[in-house]
Design a protein around this motif. Structure first.
Motif, PDB file in Angstrom:
ATOM      1  N   THR A   1       7.670   6.936   3.726  1.00 54.11           N
ATOM      2  CA  THR A   1       8.721   6.134   3.104  1.00 54.11           C
ATOM      3  C   THR A   1       9.825   5.812   4.111  1.00 54.11           C
TER       4      THR A   1
ATOM      5  N   THR B   1       8.582   3.066   6.294  1.00 56.64           N
ATOM      6  CA  THR B   1       8.536   1.825   5.507  1.00 56.64           C
ATOM      7  C   THR B   1       9.930   1.218   5.374  1.00 56.64           C
ATOM      8  N   ARG B   2      10.910   2.068   5.024  1.00 57.87           N
ATOM      9  CA  ARG B   2      12.287   1.586   4.914  1.00 57.87           C
ATOM     10  C   ARG B   2      12.770   1.022   6.250  1.00 57.87           C
TER      11      ARG B   2
ATOM     12  N   ASP C   1      11.327  -2.340   7.149  1.00 52.95           N
ATOM     13  CA  ASP C   1      11.961  -3.411   6.366  1.00 52.95           C
ATOM     14  C   ASP C   1      13.310  -3.793   6.962  1.00 52.95           C
TER      15      ASP C   1
ATOM     16  N   LEU D   1      20.001   5.479   3.959  1.00 52.19           N
ATOM     17  CA  LEU D   1      19.156   4.504   3.268  1.00 52.19           C
ATOM     18  C   LEU D   1      17.682   4.723   3.584  1.00 52.19           C
ATOM     19  N   MET D   2      17.391   5.360   4.723  1.00 48.97           N
ATOM     20  CA  MET D   2      15.994   5.633   5.084  1.00 48.97           C
ATOM     21  C   MET D   2      15.321   6.574   4.098  1.00 48.97           C
TER      22      MET D   2
ATOM     23  N   ASP E   1       7.170   5.774  -1.428  1.00 46.11           N
ATOM     24  CA  ASP E   1       6.072   4.804  -1.427  1.00 46.11           C
ATOM     25  C   ASP E   1       4.800   5.490  -1.927  1.00 46.11           C
TER      26      ASP E   1
END
Length: 386
Positions: A172, A175-176, A179, A304-305, A311
């Motif tokens: 996750t 993924t963060r 993005d 925020l990560m 996910d």
């Protein structure tokens, strides 16, 4: 049996899925589940003479208590960075200041492990599932060495716990980060600037490295390799000039440091000796402006990560880790940590975590001369290369 479960250290997406899976498996086997609130803090601050402590620091886990928890990130049991074996004098709970451990009042740090064991006995907890990173698991190892039945689950978005190819939260986090990297390209390209994106990673640069590798950034600074700011600036200027859109992207681990300096730390050290990091990206951004005259865009992704829901990969791994941890307890295989090795679920002795964080294979995954990912060979490597 009455079995306890707790989470410690930084939160990551997937913790609730692991708690739910372990709880359901053990309830189905006829056991009782008790959630420990706030990790090791809850056990350290539990006052056996105060009837409100049970409500404050524990909760009974049944099917309804965990029914929907896996739909969100974080940990509904809450967490802390407490180490009961290394408590600062100012952090000792008031009711423990009358114990023989604190009686002399002369030490800077105190070990309240015997109190933790007494609390576990008082609560009737016969075994414990602990979910955490290297620090949390190091204290799990301490309790194991004291003879208490423990099974551990590794979690950290740094993915650097020894003995496992994967830790809950890593997918996750990548993924963060990926993005954010791609989203930053629109602003950076529109204004023709150099982007500096700072990601978590105190001692391990894997999150920054893998995110940079997948995001095809121009340069990446990792915690393991000190950098030369002037050489970095030369590379970024070249990257910007050769980009048809006239911009460049730099990703930085929070633990990165210049060759003639140290990590940027602030505040007081926690119970495991760590001070807060953050700001190396801002420092680099200012140095780029000073040395090149170029405008920059600095973004510290930080918490925020690891915010929000996990996910699909982290839901799968954390659920399976939770179920496997429960199975180990049912089999009486204590003192072990669940793991992924070679793409298969397994377990390893908890003593594996005693060697500290697992080092990144810099030679295989990073070009230390040019500050960028360089994966030399993927054959026979784990899914996340590390």
């Amino acid at each position: 049996m009455r079995i306890g479960i707790l989470t410690g250290g930084g939160d990551v997406p997937g913790l609730n899925s692991a708690i739910k899976a372990a709880t359901i498996r053990l309830l189905d086997a006829g056991h009782e589940m008790i959630g420990i609130r706030r990790g090791w803090y809850g056990l350290l601050h539990f006052n056996m003479d105060d009837e409100t402590s049970a409500q404050q620091f524990t909760m009974r886990l049944d099917r309804n208590a965990v029914r929907t928890v896996d739909r969100t990130g974080g940990t509904f049991l809450h967490t802390s960075r407490t180490n009961p074996a290394n408590v600062k004098a100012k952090d000792v709970p008031e009711f423990l200041k009358h114990t023989t451990v604190f009686a002399s009042g002369l030490a800077d740090r105190y070990d309240f492990t015997q109190h933790v064991l007494s609390v576990l006995r008082f609560l009737g907890i016969e075994a414990l599932i602990t979910i955490g990173g290297d620090d949390t698991l190091s204290y799990s190892l301490r309790l194991h060495n004291e003879g208490f039945p423990i099974v551990a689950i590794p979690k950290t978005m740094d993915n650097d716990v020894r003995g496992t190819d994967y830790c809950i939260g890593f997918s996750t986090a990548v993924t963060r980060a990926l993005d954010f990297i791609h989203n930053m390209r629109t602003c950076t390209g529109s204004h023709e600037r150099i982007a500096v994106i700072e990601l978590f990673g105190r001692y391990s640069g894997e999150t920054a490295l893998v995110s940079s590798y997948l995001g095809n950034v121009d340069r990446c600074l990792i915690a393991e390799v000190p950098f030369d700011i002037e050489k970095l600036c030369d590379y970024l200027l070249c990257d910007k000039r050769t980009n048809p859109s006239n911009y460049a992207m730099l990703v930085v681990s929070e633990g990165a440091r210049p060759k003639d300096g140290a990590m940027i730390e602030r505040g007081e050290a926690d119970a495991y000796g760590h001070r807060k990091l953050g700001g190396i990206g801002d420092y680099i951004s200012e140095q780029i402006k000073r040395l090149t005259g170029e405008h920059t865009m600095y973004q510290n992704v930080a918490y925020l990560m690891r915010s929000g829901a996990p996910d699909a990969l982290d839901v799968m791994v954390s659920s399976n880790f939770g179920a496997l941890a429960a199975d180990l307890l049912l089999q009486g295989r204590y003192g072990r940590m669940v793991a992924l090795q070679g793409g298969k679920y397994t377990s390893v002795p908890l003593t594996e975590v005693g060697g500290g964080p697992r080092p990144l294979d810099v030679a295989e995954l990073y070009d230390a001369e040019h500050y960028r990912p360089r994966v030399r060979n993927v054959e026979n490597k784990p899914m996340f290369l590390y």
